[in-house]
Design an enzyme around this catalytic site. Structure first.
Site, PDB file in Angstrom:
ATOM      1  N   ASP A   1       0.894  -1.147   0.000  1.00  0.00           N
ATOM      2  CA  ASP A   1       0.000   0.000   0.000  1.00  0.00           C
ATOM      3  C   ASP A   1       0.937   1.202   0.000  1.00  0.00           C
ATOM      4  O   ASP A   1       1.409   1.612   1.072  1.00  0.00           O
ATOM      5  CB  ASP A   1      -0.885  -0.022   1.251  1.00  0.00           C
ATOM      6  CG  ASP A   1      -1.966   1.039   1.187  1.00  0.00           C
ATOM      7  OD1 ASP A   1      -1.796   2.009   0.426  1.00  0.00           O
ATOM      8  OD2 ASP A   1      -2.971   0.888   1.895  1.00  0.00           O
ATOM      9  N   HIS A   2       1.227   1.756  -1.177  1.00  0.00           N
ATOM     10  CA  HIS A   2       2.284   2.766  -1.261  1.00  0.00           C
ATOM     11  C   HIS A   2       1.938   4.023  -0.462  1.00  0.00           C
ATOM     12  O   HIS A   2       2.815   4.789  -0.096  1.00  0.00           O
ATOM     13  CB  HIS A   2       2.581   3.125  -2.724  1.00  0.00           C
ATOM     14  CG  HIS A   2       1.486   3.902  -3.367  1.00  0.00           C
ATOM     15  ND1 HIS A   2       0.368   3.314  -3.882  1.00  0.00           N
ATOM     16  CD2 HIS A   2       1.317   5.231  -3.543  1.00  0.00           C
ATOM     17  CE1 HIS A   2      -0.434   4.249  -4.350  1.00  0.00           C
ATOM     18  NE2 HIS A   2       0.109   5.409  -4.163  1.00  0.00           N
TER      19      HIS A   2
ATOM     20  N   HIS B   1      -6.273   2.374   1.929  1.00  0.00           N
ATOM     21  CA  HIS B   1      -5.680   3.630   2.389  1.00  0.00           C
ATOM     22  C   HIS B   1      -6.394   4.233   3.611  1.00  0.00           C
ATOM     23  O   HIS B   1      -5.761   4.621   4.581  1.00  0.00           O
ATOM     24  CB  HIS B   1      -5.721   4.690   1.284  1.00  0.00           C
ATOM     25  CG  HIS B   1      -5.131   4.248  -0.011  1.00  0.00           C
ATOM     26  ND1 HIS B   1      -4.048   3.404  -0.082  1.00  0.00           N
ATOM     27  CD2 HIS B   1      -5.453   4.543  -1.279  1.00  0.00           C
ATOM     28  CE1 HIS B   1      -3.744   3.207  -1.348  1.00  0.00           C
ATOM     29  NE2 HIS B   1      -4.582   3.876  -2.089  1.00  0.00           N
TER      30      HIS B   1
HETATM   31  P1  NDP Z   1      -2.465  -2.228 -16.546  1.00  0.00           P
HETATM   32  O1  NDP Z   1      -3.919  -2.290 -16.814  1.00  0.00           O
HETATM   33  O2  NDP Z   1      -1.655  -1.178 -17.236  1.00  0.00           O
HETATM   34  O3  NDP Z   1      -1.907  -3.696 -16.850  1.00  0.00           O
HETATM   35  C1  NDP Z   1      -0.534  -4.051 -16.717  1.00  0.00           C
HETATM   36  C2  NDP Z   1      -0.183  -5.060 -17.780  1.00  0.00           C
HETATM   37  O4  NDP Z   1      -0.863  -6.284 -17.541  1.00  0.00           O
HETATM   38  C3  NDP Z   1      -0.585  -4.640 -19.184  1.00  0.00           C
HETATM   39  O5  NDP Z   1       0.420  -3.867 -19.770  1.00  0.00           O
HETATM   40  C4  NDP Z   1      -0.783  -5.953 -19.882  1.00  0.00           C
HETATM   41  O6  NDP Z   1       0.475  -6.411 -20.383  1.00  0.00           O
HETATM   42  C5  NDP Z   1      -1.171  -6.905 -18.784  1.00  0.00           C
HETATM   43  N1  NDP Z   1      -2.607  -7.163 -18.876  1.00  0.00           N
HETATM   44  C6  NDP Z   1      -3.606  -6.264 -18.842  1.00  0.00           C
HETATM   45  N2  NDP Z   1      -4.804  -6.862 -18.940  1.00  0.00           N
HETATM   46  C7  NDP Z   1      -4.537  -8.179 -19.052  1.00  0.00           C
HETATM   47  C8  NDP Z   1      -5.352  -9.312 -19.174  1.00  0.00           C
HETATM   48  N3  NDP Z   1      -6.684  -9.222 -19.200  1.00  0.00           N
HETATM   49  N4  NDP Z   1      -4.771 -10.510 -19.247  1.00  0.00           N
HETATM   50  C9  NDP Z   1      -3.439 -10.628 -19.220  1.00  0.00           C
HETATM   51  N5  NDP Z   1      -2.609  -9.566 -19.091  1.00  0.00           N
HETATM   52  C10 NDP Z   1      -3.150  -8.359 -19.017  1.00  0.00           C
HETATM   53  O7  NDP Z   1      -2.294  -2.129 -14.973  1.00  0.00           O
HETATM   54  P2  NDP Z   1      -1.475  -1.073 -14.110  1.00  0.00           P
HETATM   55  O8  NDP Z   1      -0.061  -1.091 -14.552  1.00  0.00           O
HETATM   56  O9  NDP Z   1      -2.202   0.205 -14.057  1.00  0.00           O
HETATM   57  O10 NDP Z   1      -1.624  -1.702 -12.645  1.00  0.00           O
HETATM   58  C11 NDP Z   1      -1.051  -2.929 -12.279  1.00  0.00           C
HETATM   59  C12 NDP Z   1      -1.535  -3.311 -10.900  1.00  0.00           C
HETATM   60  O11 NDP Z   1      -1.148  -2.325  -9.963  1.00  0.00           O
HETATM   61  C13 NDP Z   1      -3.068  -3.411 -10.807  1.00  0.00           C
HETATM   62  O12 NDP Z   1      -3.387  -4.473  -9.964  1.00  0.00           O
HETATM   63  C14 NDP Z   1      -3.476  -2.101 -10.182  1.00  0.00           C
HETATM   64  O13 NDP Z   1      -4.657  -2.235  -9.422  1.00  0.00           O
HETATM   65  C15 NDP Z   1      -2.278  -1.812  -9.284  1.00  0.00           C
HETATM   66  N6  NDP Z   1      -2.072  -0.388  -9.045  1.00  0.00           N
HETATM   67  C16 NDP Z   1      -1.863   0.464 -10.102  1.00  0.00           C
HETATM   68  C17 NDP Z   1      -1.610   1.814  -9.882  1.00  0.00           C
HETATM   69  C18 NDP Z   1      -1.337   2.746 -11.030  1.00  0.00           C
HETATM   70  O14 NDP Z   1      -1.037   3.917 -10.752  1.00  0.00           O
HETATM   71  N7  NDP Z   1      -1.400   2.312 -12.262  1.00  0.00           N
HETATM   72  C19 NDP Z   1      -1.566   2.362  -8.486  1.00  0.00           C
HETATM   73  C20 NDP Z   1      -1.778   1.359  -7.456  1.00  0.00           C
HETATM   74  C21 NDP Z   1      -2.015   0.055  -7.746  1.00  0.00           C
HETATM   75  P3  NDP Z   1       0.591  -7.413 -21.619  1.00  0.00           P
HETATM   76  O15 NDP Z   1      -0.630  -7.248 -22.478  1.00  0.00           O
HETATM   77  O16 NDP Z   1       1.850  -6.980 -22.300  1.00  0.00           O
HETATM   78  O17 NDP Z   1       0.684  -8.753 -20.980  1.00  0.00           O
END
Ligand code: NDP
Length: 502
Positions: A191-192, A254
């Site tokens: 939890d950043h 949070h």
């Molecule tokens: P994204 O939606 O950008 O997904 C990250 C990567 O996961 C994508 O680039 C994709 O990579 C892969 N992905 C997405 N959907 C699918 C799918 N249905 N099946 C398989 N692979 C998939 O997520 P975020 O980077 O925004 O967040 C990642 C995690 O961190 C989440 O759990 C989010 O809740 C958490 N988080 C995010 C924050 C933020 O600021 N973004 C802040 C706090 C928490 P590829 O297609 O190349 O495999």
């Protein structure tokens, strides 16, 4: 000499950080900038290597270019020392459901361990959608990537981003799957928010000063307000938000953490297990909300059309990706009670919402009025009670409001404030929250991470509330519409005025 404990960089073990979901938003917006910052301040272990993993077909060079673009376009200047930093980054494509893909990954990682002499120490960071956490954890276990070496050599840690499940049942299921391959000491639930300097400062303020703690109880405190307001709407995250809503997105994690830091008892030592024990005790003391009176303690809202920063903006239901009849709350105000000796009958007002007037996070400690006013015959107005405000965003500050005499011949009181800006008199820039959590994982320090019992207690409190709200039963709290850019629904205004304006 200032009392502080420093990181012993020489003691950081060499390691590889494997990021799953590395083509995504979190990696390019938060993780890589934080790692780049740590690299520039020479705060990473030697040697240290980053491996991006995702389904997207990229080679290392293309992955580095993608990261460089993201960091270049988001910052004011081209990233310093990028070429040297980028030499520590590689990329391995994976298919999450394919065991052979993970067998190949294991072989590549072992080769990288040899090439970079990272001694088999590894951090697996799950930066994917939460539905993939169980899949990846199980694959890592089957490919032998969760097993640690003997005698503390070749340690393996797994980092899980929130949300940890979407209710108590799914949180327990996720935990069970994680524990099939990993032991609790290997699991870091991030939890950043907790790593923000001002959030960490709550415990310092409370327990490193003699003047606050004697007053920190029902005898002196009237109520506590915890506010986390967002100016932005749902932006491009409708897919995630429609499944989540404000209660899961903010209150399960949070807000409950801010509450725990404000209300917990002092641990005997500033040490991970003891701090987490006290937080768990606080969560266990939360008075459950019962169906019959839930609507008296909870106001839910969803933003309608309105304006933000002087521009007209769409309502939530008109945002791309949102169902036209969506019942997802974007605002909640929860009045709760910590049912123990210290806090009995002191209301804690927790407020969070999207499309509010501005972005602001703060904790308000409202003290009780003086028990007897000797000025009552001279003053027309009541004496405004003391208030301590812990500003977390945008101002990182502590403010204490108290009464003084207005200069001049008449007896008049005026409220004045004593301010402390968090960065004043500090030469060192504050450490970014993601940089802090990454360093803590590298050091194996669990202090700022959720322990499973904390996750379960948070969900135990919230799940009945979610069930009631989502049942749309007769007594379920109503979903009010509020204009974008306002402080939430009319039904919450009495409490909002209490917290924001005194
Ligand atoms: P994204 O939606 O950008 O997904 C990250 C990567 O996961 C994508 O680039 C994709 O990579 C892969 N992905 C997405 N959907 C699918 C799918 N249905 N099946 C398989 N692979 C998939 O997520 P975020 O980077 O925004 O967040 C990642 C995690 O961190 C989440 O759990 C989010 O809740 C958490 N988080 C995010 C924050 C933020 O600021 N973004 C802040 C706090 C928490 P590829 O297609 O190349 O495999």
């Amino acid at each position: 000499m200032k009392p502080c404990s420093a990181i012993n960089l020489g003691a950081l073990s060499p390691c590889t950080l494997v990021i799953f979901g590395a083509s995504g938003d979190l990696t390019s917006r938060k993780l890589i900038p934080a790692l780049h910052g740590l690299f520039l301040s020479d705060s990473l272990p030697h040697p240290f290597h980053i491996v991006g993993c995702a389904r997207t077909a990229l080679d290392a060079e293309a992955f580095r270019t993608l990261l460089h673009e993201a960091i270049r376009t988001s910052g004011p200047a081209p990233p310093a020392g990028w070429e040297e930093f980028a030499r520590h980054i590689s990329y391995i494509p994976v298919q999450y459901g394919d065991a052979k893909s993970f067998t190949r990954l294991a072989e590549s990682l072992r080769q990288l361990d040899r090439d970079h002499q990272t001694q088999g120490n590894r951090i697996c960071y799950l930066a994917t959608p939460p539905s993939l956490y169980p899949v990846i954890a199980a694959q890592l276990g089957q490919a032998g990537l969760a097993a640690e070496g003997p005698g503390g050599k070749g340690w393996v840690r797994i980092v899980v981003e929130k949300p940890f499940g979407r209710d108590l049942t799914s949180a327990l299921e996720l935990d069970q799957i994680l524990h099939q391959s990993f032991r609790e000491h290997q699991i870091f639930r991030i939890d950043h928010y907790l790593a923000k300097e001002t959030v960490q400062n709550i415990l310092m303020l409370r327990f490193a000063n003699a003047i606050f703690e004697p007053l920190w109880n029902r005898g002196h405190i009237d109520y506590v307000g915890i506010v986390a307001a967002e100016q932005l709407g749902v932006e491009h995250r409708a897919g995630y938000y429609e499944q989540t809503g404000i209660l899961r997105d903010m209150f399960q994690n949070h807000m409950q953490q801010l509450l725990a830091l404000t209300a917990m008892e002092p641990p005997s030592l500033f040490e991970a297990e003891r701090v987490r024990d006290e937080k768990a005790k606080c969560a266990r003391s939360l008075k459950p909300l019962v169906r019959e009176t839930m609507a008296e303690h909870l106001v839910l809202g969803q933003y309608g059309p309105g304006s933000s920063q002087g521009r007209p903006v769409a309502g939530y239901r008109d945002e791309p990706g949102v169902a036209p009849d969506s019942r997802t709350p974007t605002f909640a105000m929860l009045r709760l009670f910590v049912d123990n000796w210290r806090w009995r009958d002191v209301p804690f007002y927790l407020v969070s919402g999207k499309r509010l007037p501005h972005k602001e996070t703060k904790i308000v400690i409202q003290f009780k009025p003086v028990p007897h006013s000797m000025f009552r015959d001279m003053l027309a107005e009541r004496i405004i009670a003391n208030r301590l405000t812990l500003g977390i965003y945008p101002e990182e500050e502590i403010t204490l409001t108290f009464q003084t005499k207005t200069p001049g011949s008449r007896v008049c009181l005026r409220p004045v404030t004593m301010d402390f800006k968090y960065n004043q008199d500090s030469a060192a820039p504050p450490l970014d929250a993601y940089a802090k959590v990454l360093l803590d994982v590298i050091q194996g320090d669990h202090m700022l991470f959720w322990r499973q019992d904390g996750v379960e207690l948070a969900w135990s409190f919230l799940t009945p509330i979610l069930e009631e709200c989502e049942s749309c039963g007769d007594r379920a709290p109503q979903l009010h519409t509020y204009p974008a850019g306002s402080w939430g629904p009319e039904a919450a205004q009495e409490w909002i005025r209490l917290i924001l304006n005194n």
